[in-house]
Design a protein around this motif. Structure first.
Motif, PDB file in Angstrom:
ATOM      1  N   UNK A 111      -3.375   5.698   2.372  1.00  0.00           N
ATOM      2  CA  UNK A 111      -2.735   5.212   3.747  1.00  0.00           C
ATOM      3  C   UNK A 111      -1.660   6.108   3.968  1.00  0.00           C
ATOM      4  N   UNK A 112      -0.990   6.754   2.947  1.00  0.00           N
ATOM      5  CA  UNK A 112       0.466   7.693   3.436  1.00  0.00           C
ATOM      6  C   UNK A 112      -0.189   8.746   4.315  1.00  0.00           C
ATOM      7  N   UNK A 113      -1.134   9.302   3.834  1.00  0.00           N
ATOM      8  CA  UNK A 113      -1.801  10.542   4.664  1.00  0.00           C
ATOM      9  C   UNK A 113      -2.230   9.923   6.019  1.00  0.00           C
ATOM     10  N   UNK A 114      -3.064   8.861   5.905  1.00  0.00           N
ATOM     11  CA  UNK A 114      -3.396   8.375   7.559  1.00  0.00           C
ATOM     12  C   UNK A 114      -2.039   8.012   8.252  1.00  0.00           C
ATOM     13  N   UNK A 115      -0.951   7.461   8.040  1.00  0.00           N
ATOM     14  CA  UNK A 115       0.191   7.185   8.677  1.00  0.00           C
ATOM     15  C   UNK A 115       0.814   8.554   9.041  1.00  0.00           C
ATOM     16  N   UNK A 116       0.870   9.493   8.141  1.00  0.00           N
ATOM     17  CA  UNK A 116       1.546  10.554   8.541  1.00  0.00           C
ATOM     18  C   UNK A 116       0.549  11.573   9.328  1.00  0.00           C
ATOM     19  N   UNK A 117      -0.775  11.135   9.527  1.00  0.00           N
ATOM     20  CA  UNK A 117      -1.244  11.977  10.416  1.00  0.00           C
ATOM     21  C   UNK A 117      -1.036  11.443  12.046  1.00  0.00           C
ATOM     22  N   UNK A 118      -0.411  10.212  12.109  1.00  0.00           N
ATOM     23  CA  UNK A 118       0.245   9.776  13.379  1.00  0.00           C
ATOM     24  C   UNK A 118       1.517  10.387  13.846  1.00  0.00           C
ATOM     25  N   UNK A 119       2.249  10.368  12.756  1.00  0.00           N
ATOM     26  CA  UNK A 119       3.724  10.718  13.141  1.00  0.00           C
ATOM     27  C   UNK A 119       4.585  11.054  11.775  1.00  0.00           C
ATOM     28  N   UNK A 120       5.476  12.081  11.990  1.00  0.00           N
ATOM     29  CA  UNK A 120       6.566  12.164  10.759  1.00  0.00           C
ATOM     30  C   UNK A 120       7.075  10.916  10.550  1.00  0.00           C
ATOM     31  N   UNK A 121       7.357  10.878   9.280  1.00  0.00           N
ATOM     32  CA  UNK A 121       8.151   9.623   8.690  1.00  0.00           C
ATOM     33  C   UNK A 121       9.224   9.976   7.490  1.00  0.00           C
ATOM     34  N   UNK A 122      10.165   9.414   7.481  1.00  0.00           N
ATOM     35  CA  UNK A 122      11.105   9.443   6.364  1.00  0.00           C
ATOM     36  C   UNK A 122      10.562   8.278   5.517  1.00  0.00           C
ATOM     37  N   UNK A 123      10.995   8.377   4.070  1.00  0.00           N
ATOM     38  CA  UNK A 123      10.623   7.437   3.089  1.00  0.00           C
ATOM     39  C   UNK A 123      10.622   5.878   3.464  1.00  0.00           C
ATOM     40  N   UNK A 124      12.067   5.483   3.772  1.00  0.00           N
ATOM     41  CA  UNK A 124      12.330   4.039   4.166  1.00  0.00           C
ATOM     42  C   UNK A 124      11.461   3.535   5.473  1.00  0.00           C
ATOM     43  N   UNK A 125      11.313   4.457   6.332  1.00  0.00           N
ATOM     44  CA  UNK A 125      10.319   3.995   7.480  1.00  0.00           C
ATOM     45  C   UNK A 125       8.866   4.193   6.976  1.00  0.00           C
ATOM     46  N   UNK A 126       8.456   4.800   6.360  1.00  0.00           N
ATOM     47  CA  UNK A 126       7.192   4.896   5.617  1.00  0.00           C
ATOM     48  C   UNK A 126       6.864   3.509   4.941  1.00  0.00           C
ATOM     49  N   UNK A 127       7.802   3.179   4.269  1.00  0.00           N
ATOM     50  CA  UNK A 127       7.675   2.088   3.342  1.00  0.00           C
ATOM     51  C   UNK A 127       7.451   0.753   4.348  1.00  0.00           C
ATOM     52  N   UNK A 128       8.455   0.882   5.611  1.00  0.00           N
ATOM     53  CA  UNK A 128       8.368  -0.286   6.610  1.00  0.00           C
ATOM     54  C   UNK A 128       7.059  -0.255   7.201  1.00  0.00           C
ATOM     55  N   UNK A 129       6.618   0.805   7.627  1.00  0.00           N
ATOM     56  CA  UNK A 129       5.107   0.844   8.101  1.00  0.00           C
ATOM     57  C   UNK A 129       4.037   0.331   7.303  1.00  0.00           C
ATOM     58  N   UNK A 130       4.013   0.532   6.007  1.00  0.00           N
ATOM     59  CA  UNK A 130       3.080   0.224   5.111  1.00  0.00           C
ATOM     60  C   UNK A 130       3.284  -1.477   4.976  1.00  0.00           C
ATOM     61  N   UNK A 131       4.570  -1.785   4.936  1.00  0.00           N
ATOM     62  CA  UNK A 131       4.846  -3.293   4.931  1.00  0.00           C
ATOM     63  C   UNK A 131       4.031  -3.889   6.131  1.00  0.00           C
ATOM     64  N   UNK A 132       4.156  -3.233   7.508  1.00  0.00           N
ATOM     65  CA  UNK A 132       3.651  -3.927   8.563  1.00  0.00           C
ATOM     66  C   UNK A 132       2.114  -3.911   8.331  1.00  0.00           C
ATOM     67  N   UNK A 133       1.373  -3.424   7.623  1.00  0.00           N
ATOM     68  CA  UNK A 133       0.092  -3.399   7.544  1.00  0.00           C
ATOM     69  C   UNK A 133      -0.100  -4.358   6.313  1.00  0.00           C
ATOM     70  N   UNK A 134       0.554  -5.025   5.449  1.00  0.00           N
ATOM     71  CA  UNK A 134       0.532  -6.070   4.581  1.00  0.00           C
ATOM     72  C   UNK A 134       0.907  -5.282   3.249  1.00  0.00           C
ATOM     73  N   UNK A 135       1.250  -4.292   3.165  1.00  0.00           N
ATOM     74  CA  UNK A 135       1.799  -3.728   1.739  1.00  0.00           C
ATOM     75  C   UNK A 135       3.238  -3.922   1.713  1.00  0.00           C
ATOM     76  N   UNK A 136       3.696  -5.129   1.665  1.00  0.00           N
ATOM     77  CA  UNK A 136       5.077  -5.565   1.661  1.00  0.00           C
ATOM     78  C   UNK A 136       5.728  -5.684   0.349  1.00  0.00           C
TER      79      UNK A 136
END
Length: 115
Positions: free
Chosen positions: A17-42
């Protein structure tokens, strides 16, 4: 309340999931956590995300660099590397195969249970 997912199973899925999200955009840790939460990994703790980021960085699948923040201290932004893109594609192939196999098992069990 959703059942807690086994940590080993979750680790593999989060890595992909991290690799997939980072293939779309650069993210910092906290924002990555927010993106994962938006897909149900809250329910993912930062104590889970940061070791995975470190592991991916050591394997050269992602690269991190510090960048100034508009409101506060610098943040470490992560981006996917060419090696990470290959690993992401491998993950997707494995995930699709695993998903097909599990679906066949589920359908087979359900069909046998109807008899």
């Amino acid at each position: 309340m959703p059942q807690k997912i086994d940590s080993q199973m979750l680790k593999g899925v989060l890595t992909g999931s991290i690799l997939l999200l980072l293939s779309e955009e650069e993210l910092y840790g906290y924002r990555l956590n927010e993106r994962l939460a938006s897909f149900g990994f809250d329910a993912i703790s930062k104590g889970t995300i940061y070791p995975l980021l470190l592991s991916l960085e050591k394997k050269k699948f992602i690269a991190g660099h510090m960048r100034a923040s508009e409101n506060g201290p610098k943040r470490k932004y992560y981006s996917i590397t060419p090696e990470g893109i290959i690993e992401k594609e491998n993950f997707l192939k494995q995930w699709n195969e695993l998903q097909k196999n599990m679906q066949r098992i589920i359908e087979g069990v359900e069909e046998n249970g109807k008899n």
